[in-house]
Design an enzyme around this catalytic site. Structure first.
Site, PDB file in Angstrom:
ATOM      1  N   ARG A  21       4.258  18.262  33.612  1.00 16.97           N
ATOM      2  CA  ARG A  21       3.643  19.600  33.592  1.00 16.97           C
ATOM      3  C   ARG A  21       4.295  20.480  32.528  1.00 16.97           C
ATOM      4  O   ARG A  21       3.617  21.288  31.881  1.00 16.97           O
ATOM      5  CB  ARG A  21       3.756  20.218  34.990  1.00 16.97           C
TER       6      ARG A  21
ATOM      7  N   PHE B 137       7.671  19.192  44.726  1.00 19.16           N
ATOM      8  CA  PHE B 137       6.621  19.019  45.735  1.00 19.16           C
ATOM      9  C   PHE B 137       5.917  17.698  45.460  1.00 19.16           C
ATOM     10  O   PHE B 137       6.157  17.036  44.455  1.00 19.16           O
ATOM     11  CB  PHE B 137       5.627  20.198  45.714  1.00 19.16           C
TER      12      PHE B 137
ATOM     13  N   ASP C 134      -5.135  18.605  36.652  1.00 20.41           N
ATOM     14  CA  ASP C 134      -5.286  17.375  37.415  1.00 20.41           C
ATOM     15  C   ASP C 134      -4.137  16.474  37.007  1.00 20.41           C
ATOM     16  O   ASP C 134      -3.933  16.206  35.812  1.00 20.41           O
ATOM     17  CB  ASP C 134      -6.630  16.690  37.179  1.00 20.41           C
TER      18      ASP C 134
ATOM     19  N   TYR D 200       4.954  14.095  44.998  1.00 13.35           N
ATOM     20  CA  TYR D 200       5.662  12.824  44.807  1.00 13.35           C
ATOM     21  C   TYR D 200       7.008  12.985  44.100  1.00 13.35           C
ATOM     22  O   TYR D 200       7.659  11.993  43.792  1.00 13.35           O
ATOM     23  CB  TYR D 200       4.770  11.857  44.008  1.00 13.35           C
TER      24      TYR D 200
END
Length: 198
Positions: free
Chosen positions: A182, A153, A72, A155
């Protein structure tokens, strides 16, 4: 390792495969149910998805996996009181493309406002047996004034990481993967996975 990714997002699958090349990822099947995201925080949603996906896969999965990974993540903009934050995935549901969503987001920032922003990623990992855990990563930056670049991808084309003049949509993947939210979360996940019993 073989891990079920509790997401059908092709961009996330690509990034996880690049960031954790030692893992074989199985994407969430098209015929599987939608996973809940009703939490107030990134951690809540990640755990909901990981634990929900594990329970469904144990009953319906087509092959054994070592565990389930759920992500998330979102963009938190200071001038928008931290928004869209945990609602990043559902922001502007009337718009079908992220180019349009990004332009609406940028239009919401008042003229002259602080453009500080950050990307946050929380990963939840649910092993085949045992308790799920979370790790997280974040990257500070600022909002661009327009959608820039076709890479990444979501934002990515409106976020400029600190120390750079280009958005994540303009930076090459090998650069983004050294500093993204990430990437930070995946590094923390790898460290935890190496300590799990086999």
């Amino acid at each position: 390792m073989k891990i079920l990714l509790a997401s059908r997002n092709a961009g996330k699958l690509r990034e996880f495969s690049e960031l954790l090349p030692e893992v074989r990822f199985i994407p969430w099947p098209a015929d599987a149910p939608e996973l809940p995201e009703t939490g107030a925080f990134f951690q809540d949603n990640a755990l909901q998805k990981a634990e929900g996906a594990r329970a469904w896969w144990l009953a319906h999965g087509r092959e054994p996996v070592d565990g389930v990974l759920a992500d998330d993540s979102g963009l938190c903009v200071d001038a928008l009181w931290g928004g869209p934050g945990v609602l990043s995935a559902s922001f502007a549901p009337d718009l079908s493309t992220y180019r349009d969503k990004n332009r609406r987001l940028l239009a919401m920032v008042p003229d002259g406002a602080d453009r500080a922003a950050r990307f946050v990623c929380v990963l939840a990992y649910a092993p085949r047996e045992g308790e799920a855990f979370t790790v997280s990563g974040a990257v500070e930056g600022s909002l661009a004034f327009d959608h820039r670049g076709d890479g990444g991808f979501g934002y990515d084309p409106v976020f400029i990481p600190d120390g750079y003049d280009h958005t994540f949509g303009e930076l090459p993947p090998e650069t983004k993967h050294t500093l993204s939210h990430r990437a930070m979360a995946c590094a923390a996940l790898r460290a935890r996975l190496t300590r799990l019993p086999r």
